[in-house]
Design an enzyme around this catalytic site. Sequence first.
Site, PDB file in Angstrom:
ATOM      1  NE  ARG A 208      -0.751  -0.162   4.984  1.00  0.00           N
ATOM      2  CZ  ARG A 208      -0.481   0.909   5.706  1.00  0.00           C
ATOM      3  NH1 ARG A 208      -0.772   2.108   5.221  1.00  0.00           N
ATOM      4  NH2 ARG A 208       0.064   0.806   6.900  1.00  0.00           N
ATOM      5  CB  THR A 209       3.883   2.354   1.632  1.00  0.00           C
ATOM      6  OG1 THR A 209       3.009   2.415   2.758  1.00  0.00           O
ATOM      7  CG2 THR A 209       4.767   3.592   1.612  1.00  0.00           C
TER       8      THR A 209
ATOM      9  CB  ALA B 210      -4.730 -11.249  11.586  1.00  0.00           C
TER      10      ALA B 210
ATOM     11  CB  SER C  21       5.504 -21.691  11.682  1.00  0.00           C
ATOM     12  OG  SER C  21       6.391 -21.577  12.782  1.00  0.00           O
TER      13      SER C  21
ATOM     14  N   GLY D  76       9.579 -17.773  10.949  1.00  0.00           N
ATOM     15  CA  GLY D  76      10.237 -16.481  11.058  1.00  0.00           C
ATOM     16  C   GLY D  76      10.791 -16.033   9.719  1.00  0.00           C
TER      17      GLY D  76
ATOM     18  CE  LYS E 181       2.431 -19.928  12.380  1.00  0.00           C
ATOM     19  NZ  LYS E 181       2.253 -18.730  13.159  1.00  0.00           N
TER      20      LYS E 181
ATOM     21  CG  HIS F 220       3.285 -23.882  15.310  1.00  0.00           C
ATOM     22  ND1 HIS F 220       3.743 -22.610  15.580  1.00  0.00           N
ATOM     23  CD2 HIS F 220       4.359 -24.582  14.863  1.00  0.00           C
ATOM     24  CE1 HIS F 220       5.044 -22.536  15.329  1.00  0.00           C
ATOM     25  NE2 HIS F 220       5.436 -23.728  14.899  1.00  0.00           N
ATOM     26  CG  ASN F 221       1.831 -19.307  16.623  1.00  0.00           C
ATOM     27  OD1 ASN F 221       2.424 -20.112  15.909  1.00  0.00           O
ATOM     28  ND2 ASN F 221       1.664 -18.057  16.272  1.00  0.00           N
TER      29      ASN F 221
ATOM     30  CD  GLU G  63       6.359 -19.622  18.649  1.00  0.00           C
ATOM     31  OE1 GLU G  63       6.564 -18.410  18.815  1.00  0.00           O
ATOM     32  OE2 GLU G  63       5.973 -20.116  17.566  1.00  0.00           O
TER      33      GLU G  63
ATOM     34  CE  LYS H 129       4.121  -9.624  16.999  1.00  0.00           C
ATOM     35  NZ  LYS H 129       4.876  -9.739  15.730  1.00  0.00           N
TER      36      LYS H 129
ATOM     37  CG  HIS I  86     -26.271 -27.345  39.524  1.00  0.00           C
ATOM     38  ND1 HIS I  86     -26.797 -26.616  38.487  1.00  0.00           N
ATOM     39  CD2 HIS I  86     -25.782 -26.444  40.409  1.00  0.00           C
ATOM     40  CE1 HIS I  86     -26.623 -25.322  38.725  1.00  0.00           C
ATOM     41  NE2 HIS I  86     -26.019 -25.194  39.891  1.00  0.00           N
TER      42      HIS I  86
END
Length: 472
Positions: free
Chosen positions: A34-35, A77, A129, A131, A183, A186-187, A190, A262, A455
């Site tokens: 976009r830039t 995201a 995944s 990096g 994924k 996975h994180n 991690e 994140k 209950h």
Amino acid sequence: MGKAHFGLIGLGVMGENLVLNAERNGYSSVVYNRTPAKTAAFLAGPGAGKQIIGANTLEEFVEALERPRRILVMVKAGQPIDDMISQLSPLLEEGDLLIDGGNSLYTDTERRVADLESRSFGFIGMGVSGGAKGALEGPSMMPGGTRAAYEAIEPLLRKMAAQVDDGPCVTYIGPGGAGHFVKTVHNGIEYGIQQILSEAYDLMKRAGGLTGDEMADVLKNWNTTEELSSFLVEITEICLRTKDPETGSDLVELIVDAAGQKGTGLWTVVSALQMGVAVPTIYAALNARVLSSMRQERLAAAAVLKAPESHPIDLGTAVDAMAPLFDACVLAAIASYAQGMALLQEASILHNYNLDMSAIGQIWKGGCIIRARLLQRIQDAYTNNSQLDNLMLDPWFADQINRRLPGLRQVVAGGALTGIPLPCLSSSLDYIDSYRSARLPQNLLQAMRDCFGAHTYERLDQPGSFHTEWLD
């Protein structure tokens, strides 16, 4: 250069390296950011002299691609993905395919797959995944969506993926948001292993008095073993050995002890709670990050809340590679993997993903952040028994747990006595002890629930539901 084979939107670090990976594997590419200045800088820098062209508008970008178009979107995201889809959709034609390679929430991907497929476009939600280095040299990739959409890009992905002895680290994961869900888990795993290694460091430093280089030597030894040899152990050694260029002291000791997250760790825990799967090691890792972020409160509390008297902890010695601590870390890592795999199995049932657990173990063996020698054992466990209820029940893993539990107990008890927090190691011990317990105290809990809320409860000796008038 004629029409490009492949298009990329989003020239962040991962996007740049993925498009360089595709070009290296014979796929000419067109890129858009976009830039426009970012596009120009990339083409003048890493993309110079390669079969990569730039576009300053989405119209130019789409026009530069051969049909059917294959477009990888690497933007943030959430809403940015939806905004990009809205902008691109009017420019696409039947059979074109969009791939979201970011860390999107799997339910968002479910919605996008359904929407775009209804308009005759393909959509793949693909976890990536590894990096920056992995993206360039070969990541682990987890694509989900319709099988037809996957097959349209399979040749490219198999070339781009990390390669291990038994094939590329990519496979069709399943329909809808399956790829992004795998994924996410996975994180979550991690998160667990990073915290486990951080707790080991804390113990070696505070209880063992080891220097950064001495701790790095222990990690170097651990990385030669089948049980802990992994990318995360490798980089932990590097981090502990690295010196600050200005002071010559251990760089890690100059870093503020507050960590962020994140979203994928949180998504793992929330999904587990929603699906009724226990992931205490992963939750403890997430919670540890939250507590670490409360740094100013912790500094104030340290002056008010007294620590216990110093208590010796037998972590082992550098000569025996800290054997009890090694055992503790092995079992906590196994617990983290076991919880992640159990969550994947439950999601597979609930969402009809039909996940191949052995294949997931295989594609995590190379390229990704949690790559480890242990994943061969995980792959073997599900190859031998695709219906395995829990990884800890596999004979090899059960033997590891039975042999190493005394070391984990010893380390956790020592940490508790001396006041060193061990959230992941402690939670892993609780998880193993709870899972192996034939009877847990929730019978009393059920009685209390019936007492205050009627209950009802079930009995061991009779079928049906029962209620007792507990209070006069």
